[in-house]
Design an enzyme around this catalytic site. Sequence first.
Site, PDB file in Angstrom:
ATOM      1  N   LYS A 178      -2.444  21.377  -9.839  1.00 55.38           N
ATOM      2  CA  LYS A 178      -1.891  22.344 -10.804  1.00 55.38           C
ATOM      3  C   LYS A 178      -1.041  21.607 -11.834  1.00 55.38           C
ATOM      4  CE  LYS A 178      -1.781  26.298  -7.783  1.00 55.38           C
ATOM      5  NZ  LYS A 178      -1.052  26.832  -6.661  1.00 55.38           N
ATOM      6  N   ASP A 182      -2.107  12.052  -3.071  1.00 57.87           N
ATOM      7  CA  ASP A 182      -2.164  13.521  -3.121  1.00 57.87           C
ATOM      8  C   ASP A 182      -2.357  13.958  -4.574  1.00 57.87           C
ATOM      9  OD1 ASP A 182      -1.765  13.753  -0.394  1.00 57.87           O
ATOM     10  OD2 ASP A 182       0.413  13.748  -0.583  1.00 57.87           O
ATOM     11  N   ASP A 215       9.524   7.582   0.711  1.00 59.15           N
ATOM     12  CA  ASP A 215       8.984   7.611  -0.638  1.00 59.15           C
ATOM     13  C   ASP A 215       8.799   6.199  -1.182  1.00 59.15           C
ATOM     14  OD1 ASP A 215       8.441   8.341  -3.300  1.00 59.15           O
ATOM     15  OD2 ASP A 215      10.573   8.238  -3.785  1.00 59.15           O
ATOM     16  N   GLU A 240       0.853  -1.193   0.000  1.00 59.60           N
ATOM     17  CA  GLU A 240       0.000   0.000   0.000  1.00 59.60           C
ATOM     18  C   GLU A 240       0.886   1.239   0.000  1.00 59.60           C
ATOM     19  OE1 GLU A 240      -3.336   0.216   2.672  1.00 59.60           O
ATOM     20  OE2 GLU A 240      -3.556   2.381   2.317  1.00 59.60           O
ATOM     21  N   ASP A 266     -10.695  10.959  -5.759  1.00 60.88           N
ATOM     22  CA  ASP A 266     -11.920  11.766  -5.817  1.00 60.88           C
ATOM     23  C   ASP A 266     -11.699  12.979  -6.721  1.00 60.88           C
ATOM     24  OD1 ASP A 266     -10.037  12.718  -3.986  1.00 60.88           O
ATOM     25  OD2 ASP A 266     -11.527  13.888  -2.899  1.00 60.88           O
ATOM     26  N   GLU A 277       4.804   5.179   3.704  1.00 60.98           N
ATOM     27  CA  GLU A 277       4.179   6.463   4.041  1.00 60.98           C
ATOM     28  C   GLU A 277       5.254   7.391   4.612  1.00 60.98           C
ATOM     29  OE1 GLU A 277       0.904   7.994   3.958  1.00 60.98           O
ATOM     30  OE2 GLU A 277       2.301   9.546   4.609  1.00 60.98           O
TER      31      GLU A 277
END
Length: 231
Positions: A140, A136, A114, A62, A172, A87
Site C-alpha cells: 500500500k 517485506d 532492525d 544479510e 517478487d 532479523e
Amino acid sequence: MANGEPEGSAPLRRLYGRSRGKALRAGQERLLAEALPLFSITPEVLAAGQAFAPPPREVWLEIGFGAGEHLIEQAKANPDVGLVGCEPFLNGVVAALAGFKREQLLNVRLRRGDAQALVEAAPDGFFSRVFILYPDPWPKRRHRKRRVLAVGMIEALARAMRRGGELRFVTDVDDYAGWTLKRFLASPHFRWTANRADDWRRPWPEWRPTRYEAKARKEGRGSVYLTFARL
Ligand SMILES: C[S@@+](CC[C@H](N)C(=O)[O-])C[C@H]1O[C@@H](n2cnc3c(N)ncnc32)[C@H](O)[C@@H]1O
C-alpha cells in the site's frame, strides 16, 4: 538478554511486521539461551570493529534473513568471510541459531532487531556485500515508508559499504523492484550493474532459491534480481 530481546544502549527504531510467531518449545528456549550469547552482536560491538576476531577477509551483511538458510549457505561456502545477519523475527533467529550450531559455523554473527541501527553503527566501508532478499513488500502506498530501504537506509548503506562492494536485492513484487531501482539510480553512490536487457531476470551464479522465492514460484510469481555496485 531476556527472551532474545536485543540489548544495547540504542533504542530500536519502530519495527513493522511480526517480531515473534508460535510460542517456542522448551528445546528452542534452551537453544536461544545457550546459543544467542555466542552469536549475537550489538551495534556497539560492530561499531568498535569487534564483531570477528581475527578480522575476516571481508564482512557481508544479510538484512532480513528469515530462517537463515541463505546466510548459512554463504557462511559455509565462504569460510574466510564474516557473515552478519539481521532479523527481528524471534522464530527465524532460533531457526538460524539451530543451523549455526548444526553446521558448527564460526564465521556468523547475528542481531535480532532492525537492520538500520546495525548499518548506522558499522564503521565506514565495513561491509563488502549486502543481501536484501525478498524484503517485506508493504504494497500500500501509505505503507511504503515501512520498507527496509526507506528513510535514509540507502545513504546509511552507502557509508557502511566498501567502495566496489555489491548490494544484491531480489523481490517478487514488480512495484517494489521499480521503487528500489528508482531510489538506487538517484543515489550518486551506487551503480546498477546490469549490462544486458534481461539482467534483472537472472539470479546470481551461486544462487539457491530462498524460502520466499520457493513460495513465490508456487504462487506463480517471477522475481526481479538487482545488483548495485558501491561507487
Ligand atoms: C518476506 S521475508 C524474507 C525472508 C528471507 N530473506 C527469504 O527470502 O526467505 C522478510 C524478512 O525481513 C524481516 N524484516 C522486516 N523488517 C526488517 C528490518 N527492519 N530489519 C531486518 N529485517 C527485517 C522480516 O522479519 C522477514 O523475516
